[in-house]
Design a protein around this motif. Structure first.
Motif, short mmCIF file in Angstrom:
data_model
loop_
_atom_site.label_atom_id
_atom_site.label_comp_id
_atom_site.label_asym_id
_atom_site.label_seq_id
_atom_site.Cartn_x
_atom_site.Cartn_y
_atom_site.Cartn_z
N GLY A 105 0.77 -1.23 0.00
CA GLY A 105 0.00 0.00 0.00
C GLY A 105 0.80 1.28 0.00
N TRP A 106 2.11 1.19 -0.22
CA TRP A 106 2.96 2.38 -0.20
C TRP A 106 2.89 3.17 -1.50
CZ3 TRP A 106 5.37 4.57 3.88
CH2 TRP A 106 5.49 3.80 5.04
N ALA A 107 2.48 2.52 -2.59
CA ALA A 107 2.41 3.21 -3.87
C ALA A 107 1.35 2.54 -4.73
CB ALA A 107 3.76 3.17 -4.59
N PRO A 108 0.62 3.31 -5.55
CA PRO A 108 -0.40 2.72 -6.42
C PRO A 108 0.23 1.80 -7.46
CG PRO A 108 -0.67 5.11 -6.24
CD PRO A 108 0.67 4.78 -5.66
N ALA A 109 -0.47 0.73 -7.80
CA ALA A 109 0.07 -0.25 -8.74
C ALA A 109 0.31 0.37 -10.12
CB ALA A 109 -0.89 -1.43 -8.86
N GLY A 110 -0.56 1.29 -10.55
CA GLY A 110 -0.38 1.90 -11.85
C GLY A 110 0.89 2.74 -11.94
N VAL A 111 1.22 3.41 -10.85
CA VAL A 111 2.43 4.24 -10.83
C VAL A 111 3.67 3.36 -10.88
CG1 VAL A 111 3.79 5.88 -9.48
CG2 VAL A 111 1.30 6.13 -9.63
N VAL A 112 3.72 2.34 -10.04
CA VAL A 112 4.91 1.49 -10.02
C VAL A 112 5.03 0.69 -11.31
CG1 VAL A 112 4.94 1.34 -7.50
CG2 VAL A 112 3.72 -0.41 -8.81
N ALA A 113 3.92 0.42 -11.98
CA ALA A 113 3.98 -0.29 -13.26
C ALA A 113 4.72 0.54 -14.29
CB ALA A 113 2.56 -0.61 -13.75
N VAL A 114 4.39 1.82 -14.38
CA VAL A 114 5.06 2.70 -15.34
C VAL A 114 6.52 2.90 -14.94
CG1 VAL A 114 5.10 5.00 -16.34
CG2 VAL A 114 2.92 3.85 -15.98
N LEU A 115 6.77 3.08 -13.65
CA LEU A 115 8.15 3.25 -13.18
C LEU A 115 8.99 2.01 -13.48
CD1 LEU A 115 7.66 5.05 -9.74
CD2 LEU A 115 8.55 6.01 -11.88
N ALA A 116 8.39 0.83 -13.36
CA ALA A 116 9.12 -0.41 -13.67
C ALA A 116 9.55 -0.42 -15.13
CB ALA A 116 8.24 -1.62 -13.36
N LEU A 117 8.68 0.02 -16.01
CA LEU A 117 9.03 0.06 -17.43
C LEU A 117 10.09 1.12 -17.72
CD1 LEU A 117 5.47 -0.33 -18.99
CD2 LEU A 117 7.27 -2.06 -18.86
N VAL A 118 10.01 2.26 -17.01
CA VAL A 118 11.02 3.31 -17.19
C VAL A 118 12.40 2.80 -16.78
CG1 VAL A 118 11.80 5.56 -16.35
CG2 VAL A 118 9.39 5.21 -16.93
N VAL A 119 12.48 2.17 -15.61
CA VAL A 119 13.76 1.65 -15.13
C VAL A 119 14.31 0.59 -16.08
CG1 VAL A 119 14.88 0.34 -13.29
CG2 VAL A 119 13.30 2.20 -12.72
N THR A 120 13.44 -0.28 -16.56
CA THR A 120 13.88 -1.33 -17.48
C THR A 120 14.43 -0.74 -18.76
OG1 THR A 120 12.17 -2.79 -16.57
CG2 THR A 120 13.18 -3.44 -18.65
N ALA A 121 13.77 0.28 -19.28
CA ALA A 121 14.26 0.94 -20.50
C ALA A 121 15.61 1.61 -20.26
CB ALA A 121 13.24 1.96 -20.98
N LEU A 122 15.76 2.23 -19.10
CA LEU A 122 17.04 2.89 -18.78
C LEU A 122 18.16 1.86 -18.64
CD1 LEU A 122 15.88 5.59 -16.20
CD2 LEU A 122 16.60 5.95 -18.57
N LEU A 123 17.87 0.75 -18.00
CA LEU A 123 18.90 -0.27 -17.79
C LEU A 123 19.32 -0.95 -19.09
CD1 LEU A 123 17.66 -1.95 -14.47
CD2 LEU A 123 19.72 -0.56 -14.79
N SER A 124 18.48 -0.90 -20.09
CA SER A 124 18.82 -1.52 -21.39
C SER A 124 19.16 -0.48 -22.45
CB SER A 124 17.67 -2.39 -21.88
OG SER A 124 16.53 -1.60 -22.15
N ARG A 125 19.26 0.78 -22.05
CA ARG A 125 19.50 1.89 -22.98
C ARG A 125 18.40 1.96 -24.05
NH1 ARG A 125 24.56 -0.57 -22.81
NH2 ARG A 125 24.34 -1.31 -24.95
N ALA A 126 17.25 1.39 -23.75
CA ALA A 126 16.09 1.39 -24.66
C ALA A 126 16.40 0.75 -26.00
CB ALA A 126 15.56 2.81 -24.86
N LEU A 127 17.44 -0.08 -26.06
CA LEU A 127 17.83 -0.70 -27.33
C LEU A 127 16.75 -1.66 -27.84
CD1 LEU A 127 21.64 -1.45 -26.81
CD2 LEU A 127 20.59 0.31 -28.24
N HIS A 128 16.10 -2.36 -26.92
CA HIS A 128 15.09 -3.33 -27.35
C HIS A 128 13.87 -2.61 -27.91
CE1 HIS A 128 17.03 -5.58 -23.76
NE2 HIS A 128 17.75 -5.71 -24.85
N LEU A 129 13.51 -1.49 -27.29
CA LEU A 129 12.39 -0.70 -27.82
C LEU A 129 12.75 -0.12 -29.18
CD1 LEU A 129 11.36 1.14 -24.54
CD2 LEU A 129 10.09 -0.68 -25.69
N ASP A 130 13.98 0.30 -29.35
CA ASP A 130 14.43 0.81 -30.64
C ASP A 130 14.35 -0.28 -31.71
OD1 ASP A 130 15.91 2.89 -32.32
OD2 ASP A 130 17.31 1.20 -32.42
#
Length: 267
Positions: free
Chosen positions: A56-81
Motif C-alpha cells: 500500500g505504499w504506492a499505487p500499482a499503476g504508478v509502479v507499473a510505469v516506473l518499472a518500465l522506465v527503469v527497465t528501458a534505462l537499464l537496457s538503454r532502450a535498445l530493445h524498444l528501438d
C-alpha cells in the motif's frame, strides 16, 4: 565464461563492464544463453516495486510505469528501438533490401511509433494488475527473465543473418538447438518451482507451477514467431530483430501472467 558474461552484460544492459578479452562464435553463443541473467537488476527493481504496491505504499499503476522506465534505462532502450525499427521495416513493403534500408535509418515512422505505444500500453496495463499482488509480482519477474530467451531463440543454429555486418551477423547461428532447448527447460523448471513455492494459501501448488511454466513457454513461442517472420521477410535476423523479439516476448509473457494470476486469485 567470463568473456561471455562481460559480453552479455555489455550488450544487453547499460551497466559498465570491462570489454571481453576474446570474442568468437563460442563466446557469442554463450553470451546469448546468459541473456536471461542480465535482467537481474531490473528483476530486483520490479520485485521492490511490487512490494511497495502490495503493502500500500504506492499505487500499482504508478509502479507499473516506473518499472518500465527503469527497465528501458537499464537496457538503454535498445530493445524498444529494435521493435520500432522492425515494425517500420516490415510495413515498408515486401522487398527485403528496402525493409533493411528503412530499419537502418535513425528516424521512427508511424508503424514504429504505433508499435512502441501499443506494446508499452499493454505492458503497463498488465503490470498494473501483476504488481498489485505477491503472486503477480513473481509472475511479472518470470515474464521479464523469460523474455530474454528471445536472444538464444534468434541466435539458434540454422538461422542466417540478414546483413553482412552488425549484431545479427555476429551471433546468428551461434546457439545449438540442444542448448536452446536446455535453456528453455531450465528457465521453465525454475519458474515452475519458484512460483509453486511462493504460491499463496488456497492456491494449488501445481496450478501455480503451471502458471510459471506457461509464462516461460509463451515468451519463447512469441520470440519464435518474430524470428520466423523476420527470416521470411528479411532473409535472416538483425540486431533489431533481437530487440523486437525481446519486447514482443515480454508483452506476450505479461499477458499470460495476467490471465494466470486472475485465474489463480479467482474464488
Amino acid at each position: 565464461m567470463r568473456d561471455a558474461w562481460r559480453l552479455a552484460v555489455g550488450t544487453f544492459t547499460a551497466l559498465p563492464v570491462d570489454p571481453p578479452g576474446r570474442v568468437d562464435r563460442a563466446v557469442l553463443g554463450r553470451a546469448m544463453l546468459l541473456a536471461p541473467l542480465t535482467c537481474a537488476p531490473a528483476a530486483a527493481v520490479w520485485s521492490a516495486f511490487g512490494a511497495l504496491s502490495t503493502t500500500g505504499w504506492a499505487p500499482a499503476g504508478v509502479v507499473a510505469v516506473l518499472a518500465l522506465v527503469v527497465t528501458a534505462l537499464l537496457s538503454r532502450a535498445l530493445h524498444l528501438d529494435g521493435l520500432a525499427d522492425l515494425a517500420d521495416g516490415l510495413t515498408s513493403g515486401h522487398d527485403p533490401a528496402r525493409s533493411l534500408q528503412v530499419m537502418r535509418r535513425g528516424d521512427t515512422g508511424p508503424a514504429g511509433a504505433a508499435a512502441l505505444v501499443l506494446v508499452l500500453l499493454l505492458d503497463a496495463a498488465c503490470l498494473t494488475v501483476l504488481l498489485g499482488s505477491a503472486t503477480g509480482t513473481t509472475l511479472a519477474v518470470v515474464a521479464l527473465v523469460a523474455s530474454r530467451l528471445a536472444c538464444a531463440v534468434c541466435a539458434r543454429d540454422g538461422i542466417p543473418p540478414a546483413r553482412r555486418e552488425g549484431l545479427g551477423q555476429g551471433v546468428a547461428g551461434t546457439v545449438g538447438r540442444s542448448s536452446l532447448v536446455g535453456l528453455v527447460v531450465a528457465v521453465g523448471a525454475c519458474a515452475a518451482v519458484v512460483n509453486a513455492w511462493l504460491s499463496r494459501p488456497g492456491v494449488a501448488w501445481w496450478a501455480a507451477a503451471l502458471a510459471g511454466l506457461a509464462v516461460v513457454l509463451t515468451a519463447a513461442a512469441a520470440a519464435v514467431v518474430v524470428r520466423r517472420q523476420a527470416v521470411r521477410r528479411l532473409g535472416g535476423v538483425t540486431g533489431d530483430v533481437f530487440g523486437a523479439a525481446i519486447e514482443v516476448a515480454l508483452a506476450t509473457a505479461l499477458v499470460t501472467a495476467t490471465v494466470a494470476v486472475t485465474a489463480l486469485h479467482r474464488p
